[in-house]
Design a protein around this motif. Structure first.
Motif, PDB file in Angstrom:
ATOM      1  N   GLY A 219       0.796  -1.209   0.000  1.00  0.00           N
ATOM      2  CA  GLY A 219       0.000   0.000   0.000  1.00  0.00           C
ATOM      3  C   GLY A 219       0.833   1.266   0.000  1.00  0.00           C
ATOM      4  N   ALA A 220       2.032   1.179   0.543  1.00  0.00           N
ATOM      5  CA  ALA A 220       2.923   2.336   0.599  1.00  0.00           C
ATOM      6  C   ALA A 220       3.859   2.412  -0.601  1.00  0.00           C
ATOM      7  CB  ALA A 220       3.752   2.291   1.888  1.00  0.00           C
ATOM      8  N   THR A 221       3.818   1.411  -1.469  1.00  0.00           N
ATOM      9  CA  THR A 221       4.766   1.364  -2.591  1.00  0.00           C
ATOM     10  C   THR A 221       4.035   1.072  -3.904  1.00  0.00           C
ATOM     11  OG1 THR A 221       5.233  -0.970  -2.032  1.00  0.00           O
ATOM     12  CG2 THR A 221       6.727   0.718  -1.148  1.00  0.00           C
ATOM     13  N   VAL A 222       3.965  -0.182  -4.288  1.00  0.00           N
ATOM     14  CA  VAL A 222       3.477  -0.552  -5.610  1.00  0.00           C
ATOM     15  C   VAL A 222       2.006  -0.220  -5.804  1.00  0.00           C
ATOM     16  CG1 VAL A 222       3.002  -2.960  -4.926  1.00  0.00           C
ATOM     17  CG2 VAL A 222       3.411  -2.402  -7.325  1.00  0.00           C
ATOM     18  N   ASP A 223       1.180  -0.380  -4.768  1.00  0.00           N
ATOM     19  CA  ASP A 223      -0.238  -0.061  -4.913  1.00  0.00           C
ATOM     20  C   ASP A 223      -0.428   1.424  -5.217  1.00  0.00           C
ATOM     21  OD1 ASP A 223      -0.889  -2.673  -4.336  1.00  0.00           O
ATOM     22  OD2 ASP A 223      -1.471  -2.279  -2.258  1.00  0.00           O
ATOM     23  N   GLU A 224       0.265   2.252  -4.464  1.00  0.00           N
ATOM     24  CA  GLU A 224       0.156   3.686  -4.704  1.00  0.00           C
ATOM     25  C   GLU A 224       0.651   4.038  -6.100  1.00  0.00           C
ATOM     26  OE1 GLU A 224       1.276   7.886  -2.516  1.00  0.00           O
ATOM     27  OE2 GLU A 224       2.755   6.285  -2.513  1.00  0.00           O
ATOM     28  N   ALA A 225       1.754   3.416  -6.519  1.00  0.00           N
ATOM     29  CA  ALA A 225       2.294   3.683  -7.857  1.00  0.00           C
ATOM     30  C   ALA A 225       1.306   3.274  -8.944  1.00  0.00           C
ATOM     31  CB  ALA A 225       3.620   2.954  -8.039  1.00  0.00           C
ATOM     32  N   ASP A 226       0.682   2.109  -8.785  1.00  0.00           N
ATOM     33  CA  ASP A 226      -0.306   1.660  -9.770  1.00  0.00           C
ATOM     34  C   ASP A 226      -1.480   2.634  -9.835  1.00  0.00           C
ATOM     35  OD1 ASP A 226       1.181  -0.594 -10.384  1.00  0.00           O
ATOM     36  OD2 ASP A 226       0.070  -1.917  -9.030  1.00  0.00           O
ATOM     37  N   ASP A 227      -1.934   3.089  -8.674  1.00  0.00           N
ATOM     38  CA  ASP A 227      -3.067   4.016  -8.641  1.00  0.00           C
ATOM     39  C   ASP A 227      -2.706   5.362  -9.256  1.00  0.00           C
ATOM     40  OD1 ASP A 227      -4.426   2.023  -7.359  1.00  0.00           O
ATOM     41  OD2 ASP A 227      -4.583   3.035  -5.439  1.00  0.00           O
ATOM     42  N   LEU A 228      -1.532   5.860  -8.926  1.00  0.00           N
ATOM     43  CA  LEU A 228      -1.120   7.155  -9.468  1.00  0.00           C
ATOM     44  C   LEU A 228      -0.980   7.098 -10.984  1.00  0.00           C
ATOM     45  CD1 LEU A 228       1.481   8.297  -6.791  1.00  0.00           C
ATOM     46  CD2 LEU A 228      -0.800   9.263  -7.208  1.00  0.00           C
ATOM     47  N   ALA A 229      -0.504   5.962 -11.500  1.00  0.00           N
ATOM     48  CA  ALA A 229      -0.388   5.813 -12.956  1.00  0.00           C
ATOM     49  C   ALA A 229      -1.766   5.858 -13.606  1.00  0.00           C
ATOM     50  CB  ALA A 229       0.324   4.507 -13.290  1.00  0.00           C
ATOM     51  N   ASP A 230      -2.739   5.195 -12.997  1.00  0.00           N
ATOM     52  CA  ASP A 230      -4.106   5.225 -13.534  1.00  0.00           C
ATOM     53  C   ASP A 230      -4.702   6.622 -13.441  1.00  0.00           C
ATOM     54  OD1 ASP A 230      -4.286   2.606 -14.369  1.00  0.00           O
ATOM     55  OD2 ASP A 230      -5.081   1.879 -12.463  1.00  0.00           O
ATOM     56  N   ARG A 231      -4.474   7.287 -12.323  1.00  0.00           N
ATOM     57  CA  ARG A 231      -5.024   8.623 -12.154  1.00  0.00           C
ATOM     58  C   ARG A 231      -4.423   9.590 -13.176  1.00  0.00           C
ATOM     59  NH1 ARG A 231      -4.733  11.507  -6.305  1.00  0.00           N
ATOM     60  NH2 ARG A 231      -2.628  12.043  -7.007  1.00  0.00           N
ATOM     61  N   ALA A 232      -3.119   9.488 -13.400  1.00  0.00           N
ATOM     62  CA  ALA A 232      -2.462  10.366 -14.372  1.00  0.00           C
ATOM     63  C   ALA A 232      -2.962  10.098 -15.784  1.00  0.00           C
ATOM     64  CB  ALA A 232      -0.948  10.176 -14.292  1.00  0.00           C
ATOM     65  N   ALA A 233      -3.292   8.823 -16.071  1.00  0.00           N
ATOM     66  CA  ALA A 233      -3.779   8.457 -17.398  1.00  0.00           C
ATOM     67  C   ALA A 233      -5.266   8.736 -17.573  1.00  0.00           C
ATOM     68  CB  ALA A 233      -3.495   6.977 -17.658  1.00  0.00           C
ATOM     69  N   GLY A 234      -5.936   9.141 -16.504  1.00  0.00           N
ATOM     70  CA  GLY A 234      -7.364   9.423 -16.592  1.00  0.00           C
ATOM     71  C   GLY A 234      -8.237   8.185 -16.644  1.00  0.00           C
ATOM     72  N   ARG A 235      -7.709   7.033 -16.235  1.00  0.00           N
ATOM     73  CA  ARG A 235      -8.508   5.814 -16.237  1.00  0.00           C
ATOM     74  C   ARG A 235      -9.516   5.856 -15.096  1.00  0.00           C
ATOM     75  NH1 ARG A 235      -5.508   0.632 -15.559  1.00  0.00           N
ATOM     76  NH2 ARG A 235      -7.473  -0.268 -16.303  1.00  0.00           N
ATOM     77  N   LYS A 236     -10.752   5.449 -15.398  1.00  0.00           N
ATOM     78  CA  LYS A 236     -11.803   5.440 -14.396  1.00  0.00           C
ATOM     79  C   LYS A 236     -12.553   4.115 -14.408  1.00  0.00           C
ATOM     80  CE  LYS A 236     -12.773  10.372 -13.921  1.00  0.00           C
ATOM     81  NZ  LYS A 236     -13.860  11.354 -13.714  1.00  0.00           N
ATOM     82  N   ILE A 237     -13.135   3.790 -13.270  1.00  0.00           N
ATOM     83  CA  ILE A 237     -13.989   2.605 -13.165  1.00  0.00           C
ATOM     84  C   ILE A 237     -15.249   2.875 -13.977  1.00  0.00           C
ATOM     85  CG2 ILE A 237     -15.342   1.183 -11.584  1.00  0.00           C
ATOM     86  CD1 ILE A 237     -13.263   1.949  -9.413  1.00  0.00           C
TER      87      ILE A 237
END
Length: 304
Positions: A219-237
């Motif tokens: 949660g402090a490393t790879v999960d946050e990185a994966d989420d930030l990449a999606d947020r930067a790309a504008g990916r949404k559920i």
């Protein structure tokens, strides 16, 4: 694990789903469109004992222990086993092995973090998503304050490199567990004795405690990185999302959880519910009041 806890799930069948990296402990009950229920920290599948039997009246309900939690044993020391992307892939493989290619995910706490990763990574599989008592991981870290650090110390402690948190937890596992549950449930007496017993037995196991630490490290490393990449790309559920949160709860900048989730999903509804953090156990009736109509709409199954 306590076998007595299964008595809280009348009509459910105990299953073992063995995958390449994990042997999942699962309860399956009911019939109809499938729903996957994912518990949080520091619990087991017993967390759903008040909701699962009701939902099983009109749906097939799948209730696993998260990988590494409870009776779901990870094989060896697997690199990346705490990441929500890995958890989501394993849980999807489990659902497919059980015969379900698409399903609704309802997640509480850490289970909701695996759930929204599944909704982002597996849009063809997840038909609807219900996060309970969480907002996405980046917003948690970005809104962290002194109050957050004091009240949610485990986010920081359990994310420390091995073996510090494992040693800390091993000193008195049940004291740590009971203090955490007492705070989250607003009183241990609000938890069913059999569910509490199941949580305690699981937390006594050092392999479970290690898996929990791996969850928080991710949660402090790879999960946050994966989420930030999606947020930067504008990916949404892209599927309907029902957000249920602890009434009165605000995050960074005073934002309500539903407003944060609107940044992450296209179609969002929801409400705050009184009852503390552990809403599936402490406010089950109120959760069902919102959840059942949502399931009817998404699955087109009438109420029984």
């Amino acid at each position: 694990m306590s076998r007595n806890v299964n008595s809280l799930f009348p009509g459910f069948e105990e299953r073992r789903v063995r995958l390449a990296s994990v042997n999942l402990a699962v309860l399956v009950g009911g019939s109809g469109p499938p729903i996957l229920l994912l518990h949080g920290y520091p619990q087991t599948r017993a967390a759903w004992h008040r909701l699962a039997p009701v939902l099983a009246r009109s749906h097939t309900v799948v209730v696993p222990d998260l990988p590494g939690y409870g009776g779901s044993a990870i094989f060896g020391r697997l690199e990346g086993s705490g990441s929500k992307r890995w958890m989501g892939q394993e849980l999807h493989a489990m659902m497919r092995q059980l015969g379900h290619d698409s399903y609704i995910v309802v997640g509480h706490d850490r289970g909701a973090r695996a759930g929204y990763r599944m909704a982002l990574d597996l849009p063809q599989a997840v038909r609807g998503f219900v996060p309970i008592s969480v907002v996405p991981t980046p917003e948690m870290w970005e809104g962290a304050s002194k109050a957050f650090g004091i009240n949610a110390w485990h986010w920081f402690m359990l994310a420390q490199p091995e073996p510090l948190p494992e040693i800390f937890l091993s000193a008195n596992p049940r004291m740590v567990l009971d203090l955490s549950l007492d705070k989250m449930a607003q009183g241990l007496e609000r938890l069913h004795p059999l569910a509490l017993e199941d949580y305690r037995i699981a937390f006594d196991d050092p392999t479970v405690r290690h898996a929990i630490c791996e969850d928080y490290r991710a949660g402090a490393t790879v999960d946050e990185a994966d989420d930030l990449a999606d947020r930067a790309a504008g990916r949404k559920i892209g599927v309907p999302v029902l957000v249920l949160w602890e009434a009165g709860r605000r995050y960074g900048g005073g934002r309500k959880p539903i407003d944060i989730w609107k940044d992450w999903a296209i179609e969002v509804s929801g409400i705050g519910i009184s009852g503390g953090h552990m809403l599936p156990e402490t406010a089950a009736d109120e959760v069902l009041e919102m959840l059942v109509p949502f399931l009817e709409r998404v699955t087109n199954v009438p109420r029984s």
